[in-house]
Scaffold this motif. Structure first.
Motif, mmCIF file in Angstrom:
data_model
loop_
_atom_site.group_PDB
_atom_site.id
_atom_site.type_symbol
_atom_site.label_atom_id
_atom_site.label_comp_id
_atom_site.label_asym_id
_atom_site.label_seq_id
_atom_site.Cartn_x
_atom_site.Cartn_y
_atom_site.Cartn_z
ATOM 1 N N ILE A 139 0.862 -1.174 0.000
ATOM 2 C CA ILE A 139 0.000 0.000 0.000
ATOM 3 C C ILE A 139 0.902 1.228 0.000
ATOM 4 O O ILE A 139 1.821 1.324 0.809
ATOM 5 N N SER A 140 0.638 2.144 -0.902
ATOM 6 C CA SER A 140 1.444 3.366 -0.938
ATOM 7 C C SER A 140 1.174 4.206 0.305
ATOM 8 O O SER A 140 0.167 4.035 0.991
ATOM 9 N N GLN A 141 2.076 5.103 0.578
ATOM 10 C CA GLN A 141 1.983 5.984 1.738
ATOM 11 C C GLN A 141 0.645 6.726 1.756
ATOM 12 O O GLN A 141 0.032 6.881 2.806
ATOM 13 N N ASN A 142 0.190 7.167 0.587
ATOM 14 C CA ASN A 142 -1.065 7.927 0.523
ATOM 15 C C ASN A 142 -2.287 7.034 0.359
ATOM 16 O O ASN A 142 -3.408 7.523 0.299
ATOM 17 N N ALA B 248 8.246 -3.683 -9.008
ATOM 18 C CA ALA B 248 9.677 -3.416 -8.849
ATOM 19 C C ALA B 248 9.755 -2.145 -8.017
ATOM 20 O O ALA B 248 9.256 -1.092 -8.426
ATOM 21 N N ILE B 249 10.345 -2.238 -6.836
ATOM 22 C CA ILE B 249 10.388 -1.113 -5.896
ATOM 23 C C ILE B 249 11.809 -0.599 -5.803
ATOM 24 O O ILE B 249 12.748 -1.377 -5.611
ATOM 25 N N TYR C 223 4.637 4.729 -9.950
ATOM 26 C CA TYR C 223 3.787 4.981 -8.797
ATOM 27 C C TYR C 223 4.638 5.380 -7.605
ATOM 28 O O TYR C 223 5.576 4.662 -7.245
ATOM 29 N N ILE C 224 4.324 6.498 -6.988
ATOM 30 C CA ILE C 224 5.041 6.932 -5.786
ATOM 31 C C ILE C 224 4.493 6.134 -4.611
ATOM 32 O O ILE C 224 3.306 6.192 -4.304
ATOM 33 N N PHE D 14 3.660 1.763 3.201
ATOM 34 C CA PHE D 14 4.836 2.592 3.413
ATOM 35 C C PHE D 14 4.511 3.636 4.472
ATOM 36 O O PHE D 14 3.508 4.337 4.370
ATOM 37 N N PRO D 15 5.356 3.714 5.522
ATOM 38 C CA PRO D 15 5.065 4.614 6.641
ATOM 39 C C PRO D 15 5.266 6.083 6.269
ATOM 40 O O PRO D 15 5.986 6.415 5.319
#
Length: 92
Positions: free
Chosen positions: A4-7, A18-19, A45-46, A86-87
């Motif tokens: 899950i993205s930060q937002n 791929a991160i 994707y951010i 992501f925190p």
């Protein structure tokens, strides 16, 4: 495991992303889907934005540790949520 993205706007399988740190700003973590050609307009994707490169590296380590934990604690797929978000910057 789900990433899950930060937002909260991206929810994707870890195994399909791929991160990496974004080459233009090493304090930003991005995800792409393998096989995408970033140079041809495919989406990046951010996943998280941090105030320093060190925090971004720590966030990536946290993600890897969470994923690895599913395979080193026995049958922990049942014991732990299969999600890593992501925190926020101030949580690192």
């Amino acid at each position: 495991m789900r990433i899950i993205s930060q937002n909260g706007l991206l929810d994707a399988p870890y195994e399909l992303l791929a991160i990496s740190p974004y080459s233009g700003n090493m304090a930003t973590i991005v995800g792409t889907f393998p096989g995408n050609d970033i140079g041809k307009g495919d989406r990046v994707y951010i996943l998280g934005e941090y105030s320093s490169e060190e925090k971004a590296i720590k966030a990536m380590e946290m993600c890897r540790e969470k994923y690895q934990g599913f395979f080193t604690k026995g049958n922990c797929m049942l014991d732990h949520p299969k999600v890593f978000r992501f925190p926020a910057d101030d949580e690192i």
